[in-house]
Write a protein that holds these residues in place. Structure first.
Motif, short mmCIF file in Angstrom:
data_model
loop_
_atom_site.label_atom_id
_atom_site.label_comp_id
_atom_site.label_asym_id
_atom_site.label_seq_id
_atom_site.Cartn_x
_atom_site.Cartn_y
_atom_site.Cartn_z
N MET A 20 -44.32 -14.61 83.37
CA MET A 20 -44.80 -14.25 84.70
C MET A 20 -46.10 -13.46 84.60
N GLY A 21 -47.04 -13.81 85.44
CA GLY A 21 -48.30 -13.07 85.51
C GLY A 21 -48.27 -12.10 86.67
N ILE A 22 -48.59 -10.86 86.40
CA ILE A 22 -48.56 -9.80 87.43
C ILE A 22 -49.98 -9.25 87.60
N THR A 23 -50.40 -9.14 88.86
CA THR A 23 -51.71 -8.55 89.16
C THR A 23 -51.52 -7.45 90.19
N VAL A 24 -52.03 -6.26 89.88
CA VAL A 24 -51.98 -5.14 90.83
C VAL A 24 -53.43 -4.74 91.14
N LYS A 25 -53.64 -4.38 92.43
CA LYS A 25 -55.01 -4.05 92.87
C LYS A 25 -54.98 -2.86 93.82
N ASP A 26 -56.04 -2.08 93.79
CA ASP A 26 -56.28 -1.04 94.79
C ASP A 26 -57.78 -0.91 94.97
N ALA A 27 -58.26 -1.22 96.15
CA ALA A 27 -59.70 -1.36 96.37
C ALA A 27 -60.42 -0.03 96.59
N CYS A 28 -59.70 1.03 96.95
CA CYS A 28 -60.39 2.28 97.30
C CYS A 28 -60.20 3.36 96.25
N ALA A 29 -58.98 3.91 96.16
CA ALA A 29 -58.76 5.05 95.27
C ALA A 29 -58.63 4.65 93.82
N PHE B 153 -51.05 -8.12 83.96
CA PHE B 153 -50.05 -8.05 82.88
C PHE B 153 -49.30 -9.38 82.82
N TYR B 154 -48.70 -9.62 81.64
CA TYR B 154 -47.91 -10.83 81.44
C TYR B 154 -46.57 -10.42 80.83
N VAL B 155 -45.49 -10.74 81.53
CA VAL B 155 -44.15 -10.39 81.04
C VAL B 155 -43.31 -11.66 80.96
N ASN B 156 -42.21 -11.56 80.26
CA ASN B 156 -41.34 -12.72 80.07
C ASN B 156 -39.89 -12.27 80.20
N THR B 157 -39.05 -13.18 80.72
CA THR B 157 -37.63 -12.83 80.87
C THR B 157 -36.97 -12.60 79.52
N ASN B 158 -37.55 -13.11 78.46
CA ASN B 158 -36.92 -12.92 77.14
C ASN B 158 -37.10 -11.51 76.60
#
Length: 338
Positions: free
Chosen positions: A230-239, A276-281
């Motif tokens: 699974m590919g996870i992307t987190v963003k915050d445009a201001c702080a 980030f990239y995570v896997n169920t394994n």
């Protein structure tokens, strides 16, 4: 007829300990070359009469409305009075800025509006001499302005007069706020104000990509036949991002499959996006074959968002436990058990 006496005084309504008054009386004299009388310089004489004198007076009063007065009486009884009014301001102004909201999640980051109250202590205040700079570096269309000034006058000590104005920081952005002041006597403020901070009221965002499921059952549950990346992307445009937490089936995943730390101190280097990239394994499967992925991201201002997704994995091939034929009338039926 010559000068008979000179009376002089320096009087102020404040700092009265420095008030002063005195006089000098001139008696007829046989001019023998004297150049002064009681500290007064003799500038001109006619025979034995003094016709012109001068003297310097040091004024130390720290006050407005100082009156310096001189009274001259000649020997014929004629009196002339002269006076001048002026002010001396030796006191440096002071500036103070206080906010209604001092709740910061990370140093200098806030998730609510802030109202700054600017206070200047000054006897001879002129709002035109206030040097205020307000910048919103990331949102130049939303720059607040300072309110009108209000006065609180101290009749006993005008140096303690209080002048107040407010600034409402409501829009999101990176702010720079500076206040300085030099009074009408040229005294600079004891210290100026230079501040910077960020207001961010918006939650961060979370995105997750996982492959298309092999099967979705009647409950909407997504089933896969193998461990899933699974590919996870987190963003915050201001702080910017403060922290990220990822767990699968309640187990914290602190490092992704590319050996990138998920629980890093992102606030140390202001960052607006992380992947980030995570896997169920990386964790154990639940008894029902499910994997619950929970992602929590917090930005530097304290805004947070939690994202949860549940998938199911069944890697075991089905087993045939029986295969039967039966006949009913002219029809043949088959039954498969697994």
């Amino acid at each position: 007829s010559g000068i008979e006496k000179v009376e002089w005084s320096v009087i102020s309504p404040y700092d009265q300990s420095n008030n002063q008054e005195n006089k000098v009386v001139i008696v007829p004299m046989n001019h023998n070359g004297e150049t002064e009388i009681e500290g007064w310089k003799i500038d001109s004489v006619e025979e034995n009469l003094v016709t012109q004198m001068s003297h310097s007076i040091r004024v130390s009063n720290n006050s407005n409305d100082i009156v310096a007065r001189a009274i001259l009486t000649d020997r014929a009884g004629n009196v002339t009075t002269e006076e001048i009014s002026f002010s001396i301001d030796k006191t440096r102004p002071t500036i103070q800025v206080m906010y209604d909201n001092n709740i910061e999640h990370h140093s200098g980051y806030y998730k609510e509006s802030r109202i700054a109250t600017v206070t200047i202590n000054e006897r001879n205040f002129n709002e035109g001499d206030v040097q205020a700079t307000i910048r919103n570096l990331t949102n130049t269309a939303s720059i607040p302005v300072m309110s009108e000034w209000t006065a609180q006058i101290n009749d006993q000590n005008p140096d303690a007069n209080i002048y107040t104005a407010t600034v409402v920081f409501e829009a999101e952005g990176d702010y720079e706020f500076a206040v300085d002041y030099v009074d009408m006597a040229g005294n600079p403020a004891v210290s100026n104000v230079q501040q910077s901070f960020t207001i961010d009221k918006t939650e961060p965002t979370i995105g997750m990509e996982v492959g298309e499921s092999k099967f979705t059952d009647s409950k909407g549950q997504m089933w896969y036949s193998q461990d899933m990346a699974m590919g996870i992307t987190v963003k915050d445009a201001c702080a910017g991002i403060y922290s990220v937490e990822v767990s699968i089936n309640g187990t914290a995943v602190t490092t992704d499959t590319k050996n990138k730390k998920i629980d890093a101190a992102f606030y140390q280097n202001r960052t607006w996006e992380e992947a980030f990239y995570v896997n169920t394994n990386q964790v154990s499967q639940a008894d029902d074959g499910s994997y619950t992925i929970e992602i929590k991201v917090v930005d530097n201002s304290g805004n947070s968002l939690v994202f949860t997704k549940k998938i199911f994995i069944d890697k075991a091939a089905p087993k045939i436990t029986g295969f039967e034929f039966s006949t009913a009338g002219s029809q043949m039926k088959r039954r498969l058990r697994y």
